[in-house]
Design a protein around this motif. Structure first.
Motif, PDB file in Angstrom:
ATOM      1  N   MET A   1       0.536  -1.390   0.010  1.00  0.00           N
ATOM      2  CA  MET A   1      -0.332   0.091  -0.124  1.00  0.00           C
ATOM      3  C   MET A   1       1.017   1.121  -0.008  1.00  0.00           C
ATOM      4  O   MET A   1       0.321   2.156  -0.467  1.00  0.00           O
ATOM      5  N   ASN A   2       1.972   1.137   1.177  1.00  0.00           N
ATOM      6  CA  ASN A   2       2.873   2.530   1.065  1.00  0.00           C
ATOM      7  C   ASN A   2       3.299   2.532  -0.284  1.00  0.00           C
ATOM      8  O   ASN A   2       2.910   4.033  -0.878  1.00  0.00           O
ATOM      9  N   GLN A   3       3.507   2.494  -1.107  1.00  0.00           N
ATOM     10  CA  GLN A   3       4.597   1.743  -3.006  1.00  0.00           C
ATOM     11  C   GLN A   3       3.785   2.725  -3.469  1.00  0.00           C
ATOM     12  O   GLN A   3       3.676   3.619  -4.440  1.00  0.00           O
ATOM     13  N   GLN A   4       1.913   2.188  -2.861  1.00  0.00           N
ATOM     14  CA  GLN A   4      -0.027   3.030  -4.281  1.00  0.00           C
ATOM     15  C   GLN A   4       0.317   4.421  -3.478  1.00  0.00           C
ATOM     16  O   GLN A   4       0.418   4.896  -4.365  1.00  0.00           O
ATOM     17  N   ILE A   5       0.709   4.395  -2.573  1.00  0.00           N
ATOM     18  CA  ILE A   5      -0.379   5.917  -1.801  1.00  0.00           C
ATOM     19  C   ILE A   5       1.597   7.236  -2.418  1.00  0.00           C
ATOM     20  O   ILE A   5       1.223   8.038  -2.953  1.00  0.00           O
ATOM     21  N   GLN A   6       3.069   6.063  -2.597  1.00  0.00           N
ATOM     22  CA  GLN A   6       3.824   7.005  -3.088  1.00  0.00           C
ATOM     23  C   GLN A   6       3.958   7.651  -4.473  1.00  0.00           C
ATOM     24  O   GLN A   6       4.164   8.311  -4.584  1.00  0.00           O
ATOM     25  N   GLN A   7       3.615   6.246  -5.017  1.00  0.00           N
ATOM     26  CA  GLN A   7       2.933   6.636  -6.738  1.00  0.00           C
ATOM     27  C   GLN A   7       1.817   7.831  -6.585  1.00  0.00           C
ATOM     28  O   GLN A   7       2.411   8.455  -7.264  1.00  0.00           O
ATOM     29  N   LEU A   8       1.020   7.196  -6.146  1.00  0.00           N
ATOM     30  CA  LEU A   8      -0.075   8.834  -6.527  1.00  0.00           C
ATOM     31  C   LEU A   8       0.827  10.262  -5.859  1.00  0.00           C
ATOM     32  O   LEU A   8      -0.393  11.143  -6.400  1.00  0.00           O
ATOM     33  N   VAL A   9       1.053  10.791  -4.589  1.00  0.00           N
ATOM     34  CA  VAL A   9       1.622  11.879  -4.521  1.00  0.00           C
ATOM     35  C   VAL A   9       3.119  11.970  -5.140  1.00  0.00           C
ATOM     36  O   VAL A   9       3.020  12.623  -5.664  1.00  0.00           O
ATOM     37  N   LYS A  10       3.747  11.154  -5.820  1.00  0.00           N
ATOM     38  CA  LYS A  10       4.523  12.222  -6.972  1.00  0.00           C
ATOM     39  C   LYS A  10       4.080  12.039  -8.257  1.00  0.00           C
ATOM     40  O   LYS A  10       4.726  13.184  -8.412  1.00  0.00           O
ATOM     41  N   THR A  11       2.705  11.921  -8.409  1.00  0.00           N
ATOM     42  CA  THR A  11       1.906  11.735  -9.437  1.00  0.00           C
ATOM     43  C   THR A  11       1.802  13.632  -9.581  1.00  0.00           C
ATOM     44  O   THR A  11       1.868  14.680  -9.887  1.00  0.00           O
ATOM     45  N   LEU A  12       0.780  13.652  -8.446  1.00  0.00           N
ATOM     46  CA  LEU A  12       0.523  14.836  -7.353  1.00  0.00           C
ATOM     47  C   LEU A  12       1.361  16.515  -7.328  1.00  0.00           C
ATOM     48  O   LEU A  12       0.538  17.208  -8.133  1.00  0.00           O
ATOM     49  N   VAL A  13       2.906  15.475  -7.431  1.00  0.00           N
ATOM     50  CA  VAL A  13       3.463  16.731  -6.701  1.00  0.00           C
ATOM     51  C   VAL A  13       4.553  17.313  -8.429  1.00  0.00           C
ATOM     52  O   VAL A  13       5.450  17.435  -8.373  1.00  0.00           O
ATOM     53  N   SER A  14       4.062  15.931  -8.891  1.00  0.00           N
ATOM     54  CA  SER A  14       5.251  16.548 -10.032  1.00  0.00           C
ATOM     55  C   SER A  14       5.257  18.037 -10.415  1.00  0.00           C
ATOM     56  O   SER A  14       3.759  18.211 -10.464  1.00  0.00           O
ATOM     57  N   THR A  34       4.740   5.424  13.306  1.00  0.00           N
ATOM     58  CA  THR A  34       5.742   5.192  13.749  1.00  0.00           C
ATOM     59  C   THR A  34       7.173   5.338  11.796  1.00  0.00           C
ATOM     60  O   THR A  34       8.259   5.853  11.731  1.00  0.00           O
ATOM     61  N   GLY A  35       5.977   6.121  11.146  1.00  0.00           N
ATOM     62  CA  GLY A  35       6.469   6.528   9.822  1.00  0.00           C
ATOM     63  C   GLY A  35       6.646   5.849   9.029  1.00  0.00           C
ATOM     64  O   GLY A  35       7.714   6.143   7.801  1.00  0.00           O
ATOM     65  N   GLY A  36       6.317   4.840   8.877  1.00  0.00           N
ATOM     66  CA  GLY A  36       6.095   3.783   7.515  1.00  0.00           C
ATOM     67  C   GLY A  36       6.160   4.450   6.454  1.00  0.00           C
ATOM     68  O   GLY A  36       6.779   4.007   5.123  1.00  0.00           O
ATOM     69  N   THR A  37       4.776   5.330   6.011  1.00  0.00           N
ATOM     70  CA  THR A  37       4.428   5.610   4.693  1.00  0.00           C
ATOM     71  C   THR A  37       5.179   6.798   4.406  1.00  0.00           C
ATOM     72  O   THR A  37       5.535   6.885   3.891  1.00  0.00           O
ATOM     73  N   THR A  38       5.222   7.594   5.671  1.00  0.00           N
ATOM     74  CA  THR A  38       6.059   9.044   5.755  1.00  0.00           C
ATOM     75  C   THR A  38       7.848   8.796   4.592  1.00  0.00           C
ATOM     76  O   THR A  38       8.386   9.297   3.801  1.00  0.00           O
ATOM     77  N   ALA A  39       7.864   7.467   5.272  1.00  0.00           N
ATOM     78  CA  ALA A  39       8.803   6.866   4.754  1.00  0.00           C
ATOM     79  C   ALA A  39       9.219   6.710   3.661  1.00  0.00           C
ATOM     80  O   ALA A  39      10.513   6.542   2.554  1.00  0.00           O
ATOM     81  N   HIS A  40       8.256   6.864   2.337  1.00  0.00           N
ATOM     82  CA  HIS A  40       8.422   6.159   1.354  1.00  0.00           C
ATOM     83  C   HIS A  40       7.762   7.578   0.756  1.00  0.00           C
ATOM     84  O   HIS A  40       7.717   7.146  -0.265  1.00  0.00           O
ATOM     85  N   LEU A  41       7.554   8.348   1.773  1.00  0.00           N
ATOM     86  CA  LEU A  41       6.694  10.185   0.909  1.00  0.00           C
ATOM     87  C   LEU A  41       7.654  10.506   0.547  1.00  0.00           C
ATOM     88  O   LEU A  41       7.793  11.635  -0.086  1.00  0.00           O
ATOM     89  N   LEU A  42       8.038  10.865   1.883  1.00  0.00           N
ATOM     90  CA  LEU A  42       9.568  11.885   2.161  1.00  0.00           C
ATOM     91  C   LEU A  42      10.611  12.858   1.106  1.00  0.00           C
ATOM     92  O   LEU A  42      10.573  13.508   0.291  1.00  0.00           O
TER      93      LEU A  42
END
Length: 139
Positions: A1-14, A34-42
């Motif tokens: 799921m974190n990778q899917q969220i990462q792809q969405l965020v990358k699209t939004l900030v492109s 604990t920042g599990g999702t955060t680490a994929h996004l930052l």
């Protein structure tokens, strides 16, 4: 799921999604823990204003240490079920809100949903991820 969220965020900030003259994207992570999702996004949001929230001051302190290399993060305590005004949060402020594996912890789901909605700008995005698959635990 974190990778899917990462792809969405990358699209939004492109660059193609954000006007060069626009203000930085404002992102709120609710119950970041604990920042599990955060680490994929930052690594992908250097030009965004990121607010890492959790109900636990201990988890906020740990995240502040873990993500100290990222200057674009604010760390704030948030109970999404309580009054946002009393916690110092502005309504209609965030472009993107992320809640990963935290929604199940809310006792007052309708109030939490209303608060999530009130924090978003018009046309903003809310990403909710939750593990709803049964798991078999073996010893």
């Amino acid at each position: 799921m974190n990778q899917q969220i990462q792809q969405l965020v990358k699209t939004l900030v492109s660059p193609s999604a954000v006007s060069p003259s626009a203000r930085p994207l404002r992102i709120l992570e609710i119950g970041a823990g604990t920042g599990g999702t955060t680490a994929h996004l930052l690594p992908h949001i250097a030009n965004a204003d990121y607010t890492f929230t959790d109900i636990s001051p201990l988890l906020l302190a740990k995240a502040k240490t873990r993500f100290s290399d990222y200057p674009n993060i604010a760390y704030r305590q948030l109970n999404i079920e309580d009054s946002l005004e009393s916690q110092g949060f502005e309504t209609n402020h965030y472009d993107l809100e992320i809640a990963s594996n935290v929604h199940h912890a809310n006792a007052e789901v309708p109030q939490a949903q209303e608060n999530v909605r009130s924090l978003l700008i018009s046309g903003g995005h809310f990403v909710l991820s939750a593990d709803n698959q049964p798991h078999v635990w073996k010893e």
